[in-house]
Motif scaffolding. Structure first.
Motif, short mmCIF file in Angstrom:
data_model
loop_
_atom_site.label_atom_id
_atom_site.label_comp_id
_atom_site.label_asym_id
_atom_site.label_seq_id
_atom_site.Cartn_x
_atom_site.Cartn_y
_atom_site.Cartn_z
N LEU A 26 -0.16 -0.30 -13.09
CA LEU A 26 0.15 -0.09 -11.68
C LEU A 26 1.60 -0.51 -11.49
O LEU A 26 1.99 -1.61 -11.87
CB LEU A 26 -0.76 -0.94 -10.79
N SER A 27 2.40 0.36 -10.91
CA SER A 27 3.82 0.04 -10.78
C SER A 27 4.43 0.69 -9.54
O SER A 27 3.83 1.59 -8.93
CB SER A 27 4.59 0.51 -12.02
N LEU A 28 5.61 0.22 -9.20
CA LEU A 28 6.44 0.84 -8.17
C LEU A 28 7.57 1.59 -8.86
O LEU A 28 8.04 1.16 -9.92
CB LEU A 28 7.03 -0.21 -7.23
N THR A 29 7.99 2.69 -8.28
CA THR A 29 9.09 3.45 -8.85
C THR A 29 9.95 4.03 -7.74
O THR A 29 9.47 4.29 -6.63
CB THR A 29 8.57 4.60 -9.74
N ASP A 30 11.24 4.22 -8.06
CA ASP A 30 12.11 4.89 -7.11
C ASP A 30 12.19 6.38 -7.38
O ASP A 30 12.99 7.08 -6.76
CB ASP A 30 13.51 4.27 -7.10
N ALA A 31 11.33 6.88 -8.28
CA ALA A 31 11.26 8.33 -8.52
C ALA A 31 10.73 9.04 -7.27
O ALA A 31 9.87 8.52 -6.57
CB ALA A 31 10.36 8.63 -9.71
N ALA A 32 11.23 10.22 -7.01
CA ALA A 32 10.82 10.99 -5.84
C ALA A 32 9.52 11.73 -6.14
O ALA A 32 9.53 12.87 -6.61
CB ALA A 32 11.92 11.97 -5.43
N LEU A 33 8.40 11.07 -5.89
CA LEU A 33 7.10 11.64 -6.18
C LEU A 33 6.33 11.90 -4.88
O LEU A 33 6.51 11.19 -3.90
CB LEU A 33 6.28 10.70 -7.06
N GLU A 34 5.48 12.91 -4.93
CA GLU A 34 4.60 13.19 -3.80
C GLU A 34 3.20 12.66 -4.10
O GLU A 34 2.77 12.60 -5.25
CB GLU A 34 4.53 14.70 -3.53
N ARG A 35 2.50 12.26 -3.06
CA ARG A 35 1.14 11.74 -3.21
C ARG A 35 0.25 12.76 -3.90
O ARG A 35 0.21 13.93 -3.54
CB ARG A 35 0.56 11.42 -1.82
N GLY A 36 -0.44 12.32 -4.98
CA GLY A 36 -1.39 13.16 -5.67
C GLY A 36 -0.82 13.99 -6.80
O GLY A 36 -1.55 14.74 -7.44
N GLU A 37 0.49 13.87 -7.08
CA GLU A 37 1.06 14.63 -8.19
C GLU A 37 0.52 14.12 -9.51
O GLU A 37 -0.10 13.06 -9.61
CB GLU A 37 2.59 14.53 -8.16
N ILE A 38 0.77 14.87 -10.56
CA ILE A 38 0.22 14.56 -11.86
C ILE A 38 0.69 13.20 -12.37
O ILE A 38 0.04 12.56 -13.20
CB ILE A 38 0.58 15.67 -12.88
N GLU A 39 1.83 12.72 -11.88
CA GLU A 39 2.35 11.43 -12.34
C GLU A 39 1.49 10.25 -11.86
O GLU A 39 1.72 9.13 -12.26
CB GLU A 39 3.78 11.23 -11.83
N GLY A 40 0.53 10.50 -10.97
CA GLY A 40 -0.35 9.43 -10.54
C GLY A 40 0.14 8.69 -9.32
O GLY A 40 -0.21 7.53 -9.13
N CYS A 41 0.95 9.31 -8.47
CA CYS A 41 1.42 8.67 -7.25
C CYS A 41 0.24 8.50 -6.29
O CYS A 41 -0.46 9.45 -5.97
CB CYS A 41 2.50 9.53 -6.60
N VAL A 42 0.03 7.26 -5.85
CA VAL A 42 -1.10 6.97 -4.97
C VAL A 42 -0.65 6.41 -3.63
O VAL A 42 -1.46 5.92 -2.85
CB VAL A 42 -2.08 5.96 -5.63
N GLY A 43 0.65 6.51 -3.33
CA GLY A 43 1.12 6.03 -2.04
C GLY A 43 2.56 5.57 -2.11
O GLY A 43 3.30 5.88 -3.05
N ALA A 44 2.97 4.81 -1.09
CA ALA A 44 4.35 4.37 -0.98
C ALA A 44 4.43 3.06 -0.19
O ALA A 44 3.56 2.78 0.63
CB ALA A 44 5.21 5.43 -0.30
N ILE A 45 5.47 2.30 -0.47
CA ILE A 45 5.75 1.06 0.26
C ILE A 45 7.16 1.15 0.80
O ILE A 45 8.11 1.34 0.05
CB ILE A 45 5.60 -0.17 -0.65
N GLY A 46 7.31 1.05 2.11
CA GLY A 46 8.63 1.16 2.73
C GLY A 46 9.49 -0.06 2.51
O GLY A 46 9.02 -1.12 2.16
#
Length: 252
Positions: A232-252
């Protein structure tokens, strides 16, 4: 200021010293400001009720939270605030926003953090305000089910024996992370049934198995937890929720 006005804030103005007169005048001015603030707060609450009825949201059970809008409101207020007032302004506006949201239905928040419950609970209280109903619970999976049914928010601790976050890409894929508590590297996360379009701008939250899950070497990452090959990690990559990379949300 007239003598009659001073009588409202001090019993016998004729016997007051110059210092007492000055203090009475300041208190009278504060009372007038308080009256104006109350009138504006009532108006804001009324408008919040109207916004709740007009708010766009996905079909089915869901929360009425709009983290993107809350983030924008807070950023605007902090930009206008003096640096020395920033902490007070943030705390005040969290309460104002929370009571406005309460007009759309009281927010229910279940908190599970066996290793540091006070930190998670206090973070949730600051974030959602006193209008929200917070409850410490013993079962993270039940809290996730509560959130997935659209009843409210689950705030769950990290680095525990239960790696609940791995299920955000499987059983609980309808849920999104939208905030974190405990510092720049959060020790607990807030999840709810949030419209993906309403996620805040900021670092994306990623659940991956066996490697960087295609994030790329140029994307900065912050590790939060690991479990049997999952990360489980945070990233500054521009990902959309649900993409194959496993993005599960965002923290402002």
């Amino acid at each position: 200021m007239s003598s009659s006005s001073l009588k409202q804030v001090w019993p016998e103005p004729a016997e007051m010293t110059a210092e007492q007169m000055a203090l009475a005048a300041l208190r009278h001015e504060i009372d007038e400001i308080d009256d104006a603030l109350l009138d504006l707060f009532r108006k804001r609450l009324s408008l919040a009720s109207c916004v709740g009825q007009a708010k766009d949201a996905p079909t089915g059970p869901h929360t009425k939270l709009r983290p993107d809008r809350e983030q924008a409101v807070m950023a605007r207020m902090l930009t206008r605030a003096a640096p020395e007032d920033a902490e007070a302004v943030e705390a005040l506006w969290r309460e104002i926003v929370g009571w406005g949201l309460n007009r759309q239905g009281r927010l229910q928040v279940q908190v599970w953090a066996p290793t540091d419950p006070t930190r998670a609970y206090d973070g949730a209280r600051l974030r959602f305000g006193r209008a929200a109903e917070l409850k410490l619970v013993r079962d993270p999976q039940a809290a996730l089910r509560f959130a997935a049914d659209g009843h409210g928010v689950a705030v769950l601790g990290l680095n525990t024996d239960d790696a609940w976050w791995t299920a955000l890409v499987r059983e609980w894929s309808s849920l999104s992370v939208f905030d974190g508590f405990g510092g720049d590297i959060p020790t607990s996360l807030a999840v709810a049934k949030i419209d993906p379009a309403a996620l805040p701008k900021g670092r994306r939250v990623v659940v991956s198995a066996g490697g960087d899950a295609g994030l790329g070497s140029s994307a900065r990452r912050w590790g939060l937890a690991t479990h049997h090959g999952w990360s489980l990690s945070l990233t500054d990559a521009a990902l959309e929720r649900g993409e194959i990379e496993g993005c599960v949300g965002a923290i402002g």
